[in-house]
Design a protein around this motif. Structure first.
Motif, mmCIF file in Angstrom:
data_model
loop_
_atom_site.group_PDB
_atom_site.id
_atom_site.type_symbol
_atom_site.label_atom_id
_atom_site.label_comp_id
_atom_site.label_asym_id
_atom_site.label_seq_id
_atom_site.Cartn_x
_atom_site.Cartn_y
_atom_site.Cartn_z
ATOM 1 N N TYR A 193 7.370 45.537 77.400
ATOM 2 C CA TYR A 193 8.042 45.352 78.687
ATOM 3 C C TYR A 193 7.723 43.992 79.292
ATOM 4 N N ILE A 194 8.731 43.416 79.872
ATOM 5 C CA ILE A 194 8.549 42.188 80.654
ATOM 6 C C ILE A 194 8.813 42.586 82.100
ATOM 7 N N LEU A 195 7.753 42.528 82.907
ATOM 8 C CA LEU A 195 7.886 43.019 84.283
ATOM 9 C C LEU A 195 8.694 42.032 85.121
ATOM 10 N N ARG A 196 9.632 42.576 85.881
ATOM 11 C CA ARG A 196 10.423 41.743 86.804
ATOM 12 C C ARG A 196 9.920 41.912 88.227
ATOM 13 N N SER A 197 9.490 43.119 88.562
ATOM 14 C CA SER A 197 8.891 43.367 89.876
ATOM 15 C C SER A 197 8.044 44.627 89.759
ATOM 16 N N GLY A 198 7.161 44.804 90.740
ATOM 17 C CA GLY A 198 6.293 45.977 90.725
ATOM 18 C C GLY A 198 4.960 45.705 90.043
ATOM 19 N N ARG A 199 4.202 46.762 89.867
ATOM 20 C CA ARG A 199 2.880 46.628 89.239
ATOM 21 C C ARG A 199 2.632 47.796 88.300
ATOM 22 N N VAL A 200 1.906 47.490 87.241
ATOM 23 C CA VAL A 200 1.606 48.496 86.216
ATOM 24 C C VAL A 200 0.102 48.500 85.947
ATOM 25 N N TYR B 237 1.616 50.213 64.918
ATOM 26 C CA TYR B 237 2.516 50.229 66.065
ATOM 27 C C TYR B 237 2.309 51.471 66.938
ATOM 28 N N ARG B 238 1.077 51.649 67.410
ATOM 29 C CA ARG B 238 0.731 52.762 68.302
ATOM 30 C C ARG B 238 0.067 52.191 69.554
ATOM 31 N N TRP B 239 0.356 52.763 70.721
ATOM 32 C CA TRP B 239 -0.275 52.280 71.956
ATOM 33 C C TRP B 239 -1.749 52.629 71.985
ATOM 34 N N GLY B 240 -2.546 51.722 72.495
ATOM 35 C CA GLY B 240 -3.996 51.942 72.589
ATOM 36 C C GLY B 240 -4.432 52.359 73.979
ATOM 37 N N PHE B 241 -3.505 52.554 74.890
ATOM 38 C CA PHE B 241 -3.841 52.939 76.274
ATOM 39 C C PHE B 241 -2.587 53.497 76.930
ATOM 40 N N ASP B 242 -2.778 54.042 78.134
ATOM 41 C CA ASP B 242 -1.635 54.507 78.925
ATOM 42 C C ASP B 242 -1.195 53.370 79.839
ATOM 43 N N ALA B 243 0.073 53.360 80.199
ATOM 44 C CA ALA B 243 0.564 52.391 81.187
ATOM 45 C C ALA B 243 1.326 53.145 82.270
ATOM 46 N N LYS B 244 0.892 52.949 83.518
ATOM 47 C CA LYS B 244 1.484 53.707 84.631
ATOM 48 C C LYS B 244 1.987 52.750 85.706
ATOM 49 N N ALA B 245 3.190 53.010 86.196
ATOM 50 C CA ALA B 245 3.711 52.205 87.311
ATOM 51 C C ALA B 245 2.961 52.584 88.578
ATOM 52 N N LEU B 246 2.411 51.577 89.270
ATOM 53 C CA LEU B 246 1.692 51.834 90.515
ATOM 54 C C LEU B 246 2.652 51.865 91.703
ATOM 55 N N GLU B 247 3.791 51.265 91.531
ATOM 56 C CA GLU B 247 4.826 51.244 92.564
ATOM 57 C C GLU B 247 6.163 51.145 91.825
ATOM 58 N N LEU B 248 7.237 51.173 92.576
ATOM 59 C CA LEU B 248 8.539 51.019 91.926
ATOM 60 C C LEU B 248 8.524 49.731 91.089
ATOM 61 N N THR B 249 8.797 49.877 89.801
ATOM 62 C CA THR B 249 8.660 48.744 88.879
ATOM 63 C C THR B 249 9.958 48.548 88.096
ATOM 64 N N ARG B 250 10.422 47.338 88.093
ATOM 65 C CA ARG B 250 11.607 46.994 87.304
ATOM 66 C C ARG B 250 11.170 46.090 86.162
ATOM 67 N N ALA B 251 11.746 46.319 85.004
ATOM 68 C CA ALA B 251 11.312 45.560 83.823
ATOM 69 C C ALA B 251 12.452 45.430 82.827
ATOM 70 N N ILE B 252 12.260 44.493 81.918
ATOM 71 C CA ILE B 252 13.112 44.414 80.740
ATOM 72 C C ILE B 252 12.349 45.103 79.610
ATOM 73 N N SER B 253 12.970 46.070 79.022
ATOM 74 C CA SER B 253 12.367 46.756 77.881
ATOM 75 C C SER B 253 12.936 46.144 76.602
ATOM 76 N N MET B 254 12.050 45.787 75.702
ATOM 77 C CA MET B 254 12.493 45.193 74.439
ATOM 78 C C MET B 254 12.295 46.210 73.316
ATOM 79 N N ASP B 255 13.326 46.450 72.571
ATOM 80 C CA ASP B 255 13.263 47.367 71.437
ATOM 81 C C ASP B 255 12.441 46.685 70.337
ATOM 82 N N ALA B 256 11.280 47.247 70.047
ATOM 83 C CA ALA B 256 10.344 46.580 69.138
ATOM 84 C C ALA B 256 10.868 46.530 67.708
#
Lengths: 287, 152
Positions: free
Chosen positions: B51-58, B89-108
């Motif tokens: 993800y490339i964050l456009r706004s918000g926090r994770v 190709y496995r995540w090593g942690f959880d990622a949680k939006a702390l507030e409303l978050t907008r992002a670009i999701s890239m298909d890996a």
């Protein structure tokens, strides 16, 4: 080594080797092991100091240590404030002194933060842990003369949410609309809603013009080293960066050599150094 | 698609990237949003996007038996996730939006495929990811050093 001191740095008005007696007016616990003492000179003559300077504080019968001044230099007689972490014999004895107790004071000593040089520029204040205490007088001065400065960013890193120093004051500053305040912690549980990450990660997020910025940095030496590198990467020149160094200061007047750093004495030529004059000293092991 | 292409082209992470590469990358991108408290992904799941964050926090979180720790928070313009780069190709942690978050999701998988097909694109991507990884490694070292607590 030619080292730059702020021209307004104060010098002791009395014999610098002779402690004057002060009394503890107020003692306040900031963190589990950190205390702030407000002192009052017993002879009634206020001790004038410049932001960034330090005093040698004596607990009679125990010993003497250097402590940065953390109060407001513009506050008449009331700015003689020191914030102390209880980590050793003397600091522990100081932290335990109650109101009315006597303290020996020599000072003020050393160079000061570039309060005057920074005028007309953006100011980045980068503090880590208890390093916020020596920077607080600079913050007071900048905020009291806010119109003379461009953008002001205070970037503060602490170990965890429970170890954020001067929390009430940080909250006050955050409510001001003329200063950008960012706080981050190195370690936190998931119930902490604020930032997590080292203090250097705040630099790219802050708004300032690197070509016209004066940066002041205070904290553990390794944090300052990485902080200076991150500021440099953001475009701030070494000649516009000031760091407060810490060494074992004893005489405080450049005689004994205990605080030697390269060819400089931290007590006399510092503690505030311009980064281009520190050069690579911070990367020399065991210096 | 044109909107996504513009976002990719103007994003600091892709600064200086050739127009053709921007078009290729945009083909793997989509706009996403997460509400506060919503997870972007969980530890152990397939890292099939970043993800490339456009706004918000994770917040990046790790769970221990007795507590959950936030190891880092990320904000606007920052990148979430590098596990998509390295097998398995496995995540090593959880990622949680702390507030409303907008992002670009890239298909890996899409992006990995394009990087395999065009190594110049792959090299450009590596040149952009390597500094982020090194910066985070340095930051982690500083966190491990636990530098605060000595100044008086």
């Amino acid at each position: 080594m030619a080292l730059v001191a702020e021209k307004g740095a104060a010098v002791p008005a009395h014999d610098p080797m002779l402690p004057r007696v002060a009394r503890v007016r107020k003692r306040q616990r900031d963190l589990a092991d950190v205390w702030t003492l407000n002192l009052e000179m017993e002879d009634g003559e206020p001790l004038k100091f410049a932001p960034g300077q330090f005093n040698m504080l004596t607990v009679f019968g125990v010993g003497e240590i250097p402590i940065s001044i953390s109060g407001d230099p513009a506050q008449d007689g009331g700015g003689l404030v020191h914030t102390i972490r209880d980590v050793g014999t003397v600091s522990g004895a100081l932290a335990r002194l109650g109101p009315g107790s006597a303290v020996g004071v020599r000072g003020p000593f050393g160079t000061s933060w570039p309060v005057e040089e920074a005028k007309g520029n953006d100011v980045v204040i980068l503090a880590g842990g208890l390093g916020l205490a020596p920077l607080r007088p600079m913050i007071y001065s900048v905020l009291a003369n806010r119109k003379h400065y461009g953008k002001v960013a205070l970037l503060y890193g602490a170990r965890g949410p429970g170890e954020i120093l001067f929390r009430a004051e940080l909250e006050q500053w955050r409510r001001r609309l003329d200063i950008e305040l960012q706080v981050t912690v190195d370690h936190a549980e998931t119930d902490w809603y604020g930032s997590v990450g080292v203090v250097t990660t705040l630099i790219p997020r802050a708004t300032f013009d690197p070509q016209n910025t004066v940066a002041v940095v205070c904290g553990p030496e390794i944090m300052m080293r990485f902080g200076a590198a991150a500021l440099r990467k953001a475009g701030v020149g070494d000649q516009s960066m000031y760091l407060s160094m810490e060494r074992s200061m004893k005489c405080a007047v450049g005689l004994c050599g205990h605080c030697q750093l390269g060819s400089a004495f931290v007590c006399r030529d510092g503690p505030v150094f311009r980064n281009d004059q520190l050069g690579s000293l911070m990367t020399v092991k065991e210096l | 698609m044109e909107g996504l292409e513009r976002i990719v082209r103007e994003h600091p992470f892709f600064a200086g990237l050739k127009e053709g590469f921007c078009q290729l990358i945009s083909g793997c991108a989509k706009n996403v949003r997460f509400e506060a408290g919503q997870y972007l992904f969980h530890e152990g799941q397939a890292a099939d996007q970043f993800y490339i964050l456009r706004s918000g926090r994770v917040a990046l979180e790790m769970s221990a038996p007795t507590r959950s720790l936030t190891i880092q928070t990320l904000g606007e313009d920052e990148i979430v996730g590098a596990s998509w780069l390295v097998a398995p190709y496995r995540w090593g942690f959880d990622a949680k939006a702390l507030e409303l978050t907008r992002a670009i999701s890239m298909d890996a998988a899409c992006l990995r495929g394009k990087c395999e097909d065009d190594h110049d694109l792959g090299y450009e991507m590596m040149k952009r990811f390597a500094p982020v990884l090194i910066q985070r490694l340095q930051a982690t070292r500083l966190q491990i050093l636990d530098v605060y607590g000595t100044r008086s």
